[in-house]
Design a protein around this motif. Sequence first.
Motif, short mmCIF file in Angstrom:
data_model
loop_
_atom_site.label_atom_id
_atom_site.label_comp_id
_atom_site.label_asym_id
_atom_site.label_seq_id
_atom_site.Cartn_x
_atom_site.Cartn_y
_atom_site.Cartn_z
N PHE A 291 0.39 -1.44 0.04
CA PHE A 291 -0.22 0.37 0.09
C PHE A 291 0.64 1.86 0.18
CE2 PHE A 291 0.33 -1.41 4.40
CZ PHE A 291 0.86 -1.05 4.92
N VAL A 292 2.11 1.46 -0.79
CA VAL A 292 3.20 2.41 -0.74
C VAL A 292 2.30 3.09 -1.34
CG1 VAL A 292 4.77 3.80 -2.66
CG2 VAL A 292 4.58 0.96 -1.32
N TYR A 293 1.48 2.79 -2.23
CA TYR A 293 0.06 4.04 -3.49
C TYR A 293 -0.66 4.89 -1.72
CZ TYR A 293 -3.59 6.56 -5.17
OH TYR A 293 -4.76 7.13 -5.63
N GLU A 294 -1.19 3.99 -0.93
CA GLU A 294 -1.65 4.87 0.43
C GLU A 294 -0.83 5.88 1.16
OE1 GLU A 294 -4.55 1.24 -1.97
OE2 GLU A 294 -2.91 1.96 -1.36
N LEU A 295 0.27 4.90 1.29
CA LEU A 295 1.32 6.06 2.29
C LEU A 295 1.63 7.45 1.75
CD1 LEU A 295 2.90 3.61 4.35
CD2 LEU A 295 1.80 4.76 5.01
N ILE A 296 1.98 7.25 0.13
CA ILE A 296 2.42 8.56 -0.01
C ILE A 296 0.84 9.72 -0.01
CG2 ILE A 296 3.11 9.32 -2.36
CD1 ILE A 296 4.36 6.76 -2.97
N ASN A 297 0.31 9.12 -0.45
CA ASN A 297 -0.63 10.11 -0.32
C ASN A 297 -1.55 10.54 0.77
OD1 ASN A 297 -2.79 10.35 -3.54
ND2 ASN A 297 -1.76 8.60 -3.57
N ILE A 298 -1.60 9.49 1.87
CA ILE A 298 -2.01 10.44 3.17
C ILE A 298 -0.24 11.64 3.64
CG2 ILE A 298 -3.20 8.29 3.63
CD1 ILE A 298 -1.38 7.48 5.41
N CYS A 306 16.43 8.67 -5.12
CA CYS A 306 15.62 9.45 -6.49
C CYS A 306 15.80 7.58 -7.06
CB CYS A 306 16.92 10.39 -6.41
SG CYS A 306 15.53 11.72 -7.33
N GLY A 307 15.78 7.23 -7.10
CA GLY A 307 14.99 6.16 -7.94
C GLY A 307 14.07 6.76 -8.53
N ALA A 308 14.16 5.50 -9.94
CA ALA A 308 12.88 6.70 -11.13
C ALA A 308 11.47 6.27 -10.55
CB ALA A 308 13.46 6.27 -12.27
N SER A 309 11.11 5.45 -10.67
CA SER A 309 9.65 5.07 -10.07
C SER A 309 9.57 5.79 -9.12
CB SER A 309 9.62 3.60 -9.93
OG SER A 309 9.70 3.27 -11.20
N THR A 310 10.18 5.76 -7.82
CA THR A 310 10.27 6.29 -6.34
C THR A 310 9.49 7.76 -6.26
OG1 THR A 310 10.96 4.35 -5.43
CG2 THR A 310 9.94 6.06 -3.94
N PHE A 311 10.38 8.48 -7.26
CA PHE A 311 10.28 9.97 -7.26
C PHE A 311 8.80 10.38 -8.14
CE2 PHE A 311 12.72 10.32 -10.77
CZ PHE A 311 12.33 11.24 -11.77
N MET A 312 8.97 9.51 -9.51
CA MET A 312 8.07 9.95 -10.00
C MET A 312 6.47 9.97 -9.69
SD MET A 312 8.99 11.41 -12.80
CE MET A 312 7.40 11.56 -13.88
N GLU A 313 6.79 8.51 -8.59
CA GLU A 313 5.10 8.06 -7.87
C GLU A 313 4.99 9.51 -6.90
OE1 GLU A 313 5.78 3.50 -8.24
OE2 GLU A 313 6.26 4.26 -6.56
N ILE A 314 5.89 10.19 -6.10
CA ILE A 314 5.03 11.46 -4.86
C ILE A 314 5.19 12.03 -6.02
CG2 ILE A 314 6.67 11.98 -4.00
CD1 ILE A 314 8.68 9.97 -3.15
N LEU A 315 5.42 12.92 -6.76
CA LEU A 315 5.00 13.60 -7.96
C LEU A 315 4.14 13.33 -8.61
CD1 LEU A 315 8.72 14.77 -10.13
CD2 LEU A 315 8.28 15.31 -7.98
N LEU A 316 3.85 12.33 -8.66
CA LEU A 316 2.23 12.01 -9.83
C LEU A 316 1.63 12.16 -8.54
CD1 LEU A 316 3.87 11.41 -12.72
CD2 LEU A 316 1.66 9.77 -12.74
N SER A 317 1.75 11.90 -7.32
CA SER A 317 0.80 12.13 -6.19
C SER A 317 0.56 13.05 -5.53
CB SER A 317 1.03 10.99 -5.22
OG SER A 317 0.91 9.96 -5.62
N GLY A 318 1.52 14.40 -6.29
CA GLY A 318 1.01 15.64 -5.83
C GLY A 318 1.62 16.30 -4.53
N LYS A 319 3.10 15.61 -4.11
CA LYS A 319 4.03 15.20 -2.55
C LYS A 319 4.95 15.69 -2.90
CE LYS A 319 0.21 14.09 -0.75
NZ LYS A 319 -0.67 14.68 0.20
N ILE A 320 5.73 16.40 -2.42
CA ILE A 320 6.53 17.02 -2.17
C ILE A 320 7.68 15.64 -1.97
CG2 ILE A 320 8.18 19.03 -1.53
CD1 ILE A 320 5.76 20.04 -0.87
N PRO A 321 9.42 15.43 -3.44
CA PRO A 321 9.98 14.86 -2.21
C PRO A 321 11.37 15.51 -2.11
CG PRO A 321 9.97 15.12 -4.63
CD PRO A 321 8.81 15.87 -3.98
#
Length: 397
Positions: A291-298, A306-321
């Motif tokens: 449930f990484v998606y849910e954790l990032i979103n809350i 700064c792995g590619a998938s992780t930082f892009m998941e954060i940005l697309l969720s509108g969160k600040i890395p």
Amino acid sequence: MSLTFGRYLVSHNLLNVMQNKYLFFYLKTGGGHLAPARSVANHIHTRYGDKARVTLADGFAGVNKLVKVAVEDGYRRSQSNAVWVFEALYAINKLKVLAIVTAFIISYFVKPHLKRQILAERPSKIVIFHFFLIRPVLEIVKEYNLNVQVTVVVTDPFTAHPIWFLEQGPRFIVFSKRVKEFSIARGIPEKSIKVFPFILDEKFTKPLPETLARVMKENLGFDPAKRLVLILGGGDGMPRGKKILRNFVRYNPGIQIAIVCGNNTSLFRKAWQIKAKYNFEALHIFGYIDFVYELINIADVVVTKCGASTFMEILLSGKIPVVNNYIWEQEKGNVEFICQNRMGIYEKDVSKIPSRISELIFNPHIYEVYRENILSQKLENGTPVVSEFILFEQNSN
């Protein structure tokens, strides 16, 4: 690449995919190669059902165990314990002669297994998600005169290793103009290169609505009224995670903390020790989760490598890395993309991270500037358009 183009492709010659078989090759060197392969395969399966069959294949399955251990385990261990080894090998193999030698050696060991799989599957299209598999696949296709279209997905979004572009035969999917220009400079014909948004799991296409995020935050045991900082690495946990966590707990600026340790049992154990030592009840500790998606979103802010998938998941969720660690030179472009567009922070000094984050999340003006910069990029999930390009676009070479 717009979604309109994707819809056009869907309506164009749908019958072409009715009996097609697709073979996707990846390696388990980090999650950055399997994850996009799986995302595209899942999209095709969900959208087209039995009209197109995708087989996900580990390029090292059946390969000599010593080779498998040297490449896969060597990658993981160097990332966790001796990143300078990985960085040195990365730099050395930028020399074309050495890159060719490395590709030749890997191809020698991998080719027999790949040949058996390709000849058994007889796919109409092969998609490659790791540079070590390009040479042997092309050799097999040529040797057996197979009518197979070969596509390479360059999984590094901004800084691609030259070894991706040793062969000019396939078509290439890249995720930035920067990599397109780099590949052209390496001799790849421009007509063979297509630029798309980065591939992610499709649930990251849209952020979780705020009302649902609040409910999810409560359901996971967090206080909805308090700010939440998430410490998130890859499957092997966050590098220097113990030091980062200890500094947060000592600083204790009235925030909640969640840390995802992945498969790193040592970090998991030490996180619990820190929680007990400092009696820090606002710390939530997770191992390997789905449930990484849910954790990032809350979360309000995500401390990450700064792995590619992780930082892009954060940005697309509108969160600040907040990036503390990256692999030179592979992930250098990722950090530059974040910092140059002021969408996040790079802070390598672990002791400064808590105060930098406090300045960010307790200052609404600064926080919103970063958020607006993320939104202004209009980032998209490339999974649908990449999937449809693979299905419908004919080779233009």
